[in-house]
Scaffold this motif. Structure first.
Motif: not given
Length: 93
Positions: A30-37, A64-68, A70-78
């Motif tokens: 997720l550091r190199t792309q927005s989603f696993l896909g 999760l912590v907000e600067d992770d 994975v947190y940003a990814w989860r927010e996009r999916l939410l």
């Protein structure tokens, strides 16, 4: 000596650090792309997200912590599908 509740919370706080560390492969992707896909979410994203959504719905504990990433990814999916997942009843609003 810690009370039962405090001992449980202490153990949980230690365990969550191990859980967060176990997310390193996901985090690296997720550091190199927005989603696993890639640029858009796919089946892999939805499968992994399901576990985070379950945790969000059943407990106020923040995995999760907000600067992770994975947190940003989860927010996009939410927010996907007009915020459908975010609108589910949860401890996090």
């Amino acid at each position: 000596m810690e009370s039962g509740r405090n001992a449980w919370e202490s153990a949980r706080d230690k365990a969550v650090e191990g859980f967060r560390k176990s997310l390193d492969p996901l985090r690296l992707t997720l550091r190199t792309q927005s989603f696993l896909g890639g640029t858009t979410a796919n089946y892999a994203d939805y499968i992994v997200f399901g576990a985070f959504q379950w945790a969000r719905v059943v407990s106020p504990f923040k995995l999760l912590v907000e600067d992770d990433p994975v947190y940003a990814w989860r927010e996009r999916l939410l927010d996907a599908f007009d915020g459908l997942a975010r609108k589910s009843p949860s401890y996090h609003g």
